[in-house]
Design a protein around this motif. Structure first.
Motif, short mmCIF file in Angstrom:
data_model
loop_
_atom_site.label_atom_id
_atom_site.label_comp_id
_atom_site.label_asym_id
_atom_site.label_seq_id
_atom_site.Cartn_x
_atom_site.Cartn_y
_atom_site.Cartn_z
N HIS A 221 -9.98 -50.87 10.33
CA HIS A 221 -9.60 -50.55 11.75
C HIS A 221 -8.56 -51.36 12.01
O HIS A 221 -7.69 -51.28 13.05
CB HIS A 221 -10.78 -50.51 12.52
CG HIS A 221 -11.52 -49.33 12.23
ND1 HIS A 221 -11.21 -48.12 11.90
CD2 HIS A 221 -13.15 -49.23 12.22
CE1 HIS A 221 -12.27 -47.12 11.76
NE2 HIS A 221 -13.52 -47.90 11.97
N ARG A 222 -8.62 -52.95 11.58
CA ARG A 222 -7.94 -53.92 11.98
C ARG A 222 -6.68 -54.22 11.03
O ARG A 222 -6.39 -55.38 10.78
CB ARG A 222 -8.51 -55.29 12.47
CG ARG A 222 -9.36 -55.01 13.65
CD ARG A 222 -10.06 -56.15 13.96
NE ARG A 222 -11.11 -55.98 15.14
CZ ARG A 222 -11.93 -56.73 15.88
NH1 ARG A 222 -11.73 -58.18 15.16
NH2 ARG A 222 -12.64 -56.64 16.86
N HIS A 223 -6.43 -53.22 10.16
CA HIS A 223 -5.54 -53.46 9.20
C HIS A 223 -3.97 -53.96 9.78
O HIS A 223 -3.40 -55.14 9.19
CB HIS A 223 -5.22 -52.09 8.36
CG HIS A 223 -4.21 -52.14 7.31
ND1 HIS A 223 -4.27 -52.69 6.04
CD2 HIS A 223 -3.04 -51.76 7.50
CE1 HIS A 223 -3.15 -52.73 5.40
NE2 HIS A 223 -2.36 -51.95 6.07
N GLU A 224 -3.58 -53.45 10.54
CA GLU A 224 -2.18 -53.90 11.15
C GLU A 224 -2.29 -55.53 11.81
O GLU A 224 -1.36 -56.14 11.44
CB GLU A 224 -1.88 -52.99 12.40
CG GLU A 224 -1.55 -51.70 11.99
CD GLU A 224 -1.10 -50.92 13.08
OE1 GLU A 224 -1.04 -51.27 14.39
OE2 GLU A 224 -0.86 -49.62 13.02
N GLN A 225 -3.35 -55.74 12.41
CA GLN A 225 -3.75 -57.10 12.73
C GLN A 225 -3.67 -58.01 11.68
O GLN A 225 -2.88 -59.12 11.45
CB GLN A 225 -4.67 -57.46 13.78
CG GLN A 225 -4.71 -56.59 14.91
CD GLN A 225 -5.22 -55.30 14.98
OE1 GLN A 225 -5.28 -54.66 14.02
NE2 GLN A 225 -5.80 -54.72 16.29
N THR A 231 1.53 -61.78 7.58
CA THR A 231 2.86 -61.89 7.35
C THR A 231 3.59 -63.11 8.29
O THR A 231 4.32 -63.69 8.10
CB THR A 231 3.43 -60.53 8.10
OG1 THR A 231 3.00 -59.45 7.38
CG2 THR A 231 5.10 -60.77 8.37
N ASP A 232 2.67 -63.33 9.42
CA ASP A 232 2.93 -64.58 10.30
C ASP A 232 2.68 -65.93 9.61
O ASP A 232 3.45 -66.87 9.88
CB ASP A 232 2.32 -64.50 11.74
CG ASP A 232 2.92 -63.47 12.57
OD1 ASP A 232 4.03 -62.92 12.26
OD2 ASP A 232 2.08 -63.11 13.30
N LEU A 233 1.78 -65.89 8.87
CA LEU A 233 1.49 -67.02 7.94
C LEU A 233 2.51 -67.40 6.83
O LEU A 233 2.55 -68.58 6.39
CB LEU A 233 0.00 -66.91 7.22
CG LEU A 233 -1.16 -66.95 8.08
CD1 LEU A 233 -2.45 -67.11 7.35
CD2 LEU A 233 -1.28 -68.46 8.48
N THR A 234 3.32 -66.45 6.41
CA THR A 234 4.31 -66.64 5.36
C THR A 234 5.09 -67.87 5.47
O THR A 234 5.35 -68.66 4.63
CB THR A 234 4.80 -65.27 5.16
OG1 THR A 234 3.86 -64.35 4.51
CG2 THR A 234 5.98 -65.54 3.65
N PRO A 235 5.83 -67.99 6.89
CA PRO A 235 6.74 -69.07 7.04
C PRO A 235 6.02 -70.30 6.71
O PRO A 235 6.44 -71.37 6.23
CB PRO A 235 7.34 -68.52 8.40
CG PRO A 235 6.98 -67.16 8.61
CD PRO A 235 5.82 -66.97 7.79
N GLY A 236 4.97 -70.32 7.51
CA GLY A 236 4.05 -71.68 7.56
C GLY A 236 3.63 -72.16 6.07
O GLY A 236 3.78 -73.22 5.73
#
Length: 360
Positions: A221-225, A231-236
């Motif tokens: 149900h929280r697939h998008e989150q 995706t946000d962790l990728t730059p870090g």
């Protein structure tokens, strides 16, 4: 006599063709000794993965009792499934989820369709009844192995199959087990203990699996989150990867620093212990002073006056009691006669202050 039988057969053929409107051959002829369909038969479509050599007019049985016949055998709409249309006596009541099996009367006998309620242990019978025009789907049908299939499998086994290797398997198993009876017995005992423990914790295992199921559903149900977080962790992660050399150098420097700090502490340990022991008497006296030291520190900012003078306002009155002791050899004058010569005068406080004095 033969002529009479032939005449009867011709009459039967004529009647069969007239009753159906179109005679399609010998498959339209009812088999002798067939089931009585009654006045109101109903038809059921049965799907089989393989219908074998089932033919029209074959028997339909319930509990080895003929209750109908096969009306038509055809290819299903998907091009792979065989469909059999059967007619059943209207007095025969079957559950809506009845099953169908393709069986044969004997080892080399004819094929027939057996209808039966579902196995109660696997699936209980439905509340409704099998109605006219119903379809028994492929998941509720099966067939027994053919005699030819059994002999074909047996021939494959005997000719180039695994029979020749049975002796080798038996010999190797004997070599493995010979002399290892205690280990094998211990292994089987361990397996028995393991299975017993697993059975005892069956509810816990089921609860854990249910928890995993709920967790999976929540993550679904929280697939998008989750996708956004990754995706946000990728730059870090990319920045950490680019600064990997600096991070490794920092950790190596910290390792060297810890080594130096440990060496310093080891070398200064004796001096530090001596300093602490020297501080012990001072700390003991401070502890013995108790609450007297804080009270003395409270008097220090307003010495020689107590804290009560802090609330005074300029022009107000403050009672001050002063005790004056004259120097040796200086007499005190009688009360009310002033100050004798040579006695220093005490400067009075500023205006608005009343001073009460007493002598001893």
């Amino acid at each position: 006599m033969k002529r009479v039988l032939a005449t009867v057969a011709i009459g039967c053929l004529t009647l069969a063709g007239c009753s159906s409107g179109e005679f399609k051959g010998v498959y339209d002829l009812p088999l002798p000794g067939g089931a009585d369909l009654g006045d109101h038969p109903y038809s059921v479509t049965v799907q089989f993965a393989d219908v074998l050599d089932l033919v029209p007019q074959a028997a339909v049985k319930v509990g080895d009792v003929p209750v109908g016949r096969v009306r038509e055998v055809r290819l299903g709409g998907d091009g792979w499934t065989a469909e059999t249309v059967v007619e059943v006596n209207g007095d025969v009541v079957l559950p809506a989820n009845a099953v169908a099996r393709l069986r044969q009367s004997s080892l080399l006998g004819e094929k027939f369709v057996e209808l039966a309620p579902p196995d109660a242990a696997a699936k209980p019978a439905a509340a409704g009844r099998l109605a006219n025009g119903a379809t028994i789907t492929l998941d509720r049908t099966n067939r027994n192995p053919e005699f030819e299939e059994i002999f074909g499998a047996l021939s494959l086994l005997l000719n180039g199959g695994g029979i020749g290797q049975l002796q080798t398997i038996n010999r190797e198993l004997s070599k493995v087990m010979d002399g290892n009876e205690a280990q094998i017995r211990s292994f089987l005992s361990g397996v028995d203990t393991l299975m017993t423990d697993l059975d005892a914790h069956r509810s816990d295992i089921t609860e854990a699996l249910d928890g995993l199921n709920r967790l999976s559903a929540t993550l679904e149900h929280r697939h998008e989150q989750v996708s956004g977080a990754l995706t946000d962790l990728t730059p870090g992660l990319q920045a950490l990867s680019e600064q990997r050399t600096q991070l490794v150098s920092m950790l190596q420097s910290l390792d060297r620093l810890s080594t130096v700090a440990t060496d310093v502490v080891d070398r200064s340990r004796d001096d530090m212990v001596a300093d602490l022991r020297a501080l012990a008497p001072i700390l003991g006296q401070l502890a013995a002073a108790g609450k007297n030291l804080p009270q003395s520190l409270q008097m220090l900012p307003t010495f020689p006056f107590p804290d009560s003078v802090l609330g005074a306002v300029k022009g107000d009155y403050i009672n001050a009691y002063a005790s004056m002791i004259p120097a040796p050899g200086v007499p005190l004058p009688p009360p009310g006669q002033g100050v004798p010569p040579g006695l220093p005068t005490l400067p009075l406080p500023s205006s608005g202050t009343r001073v009460s004095s007493g002598g001893s």
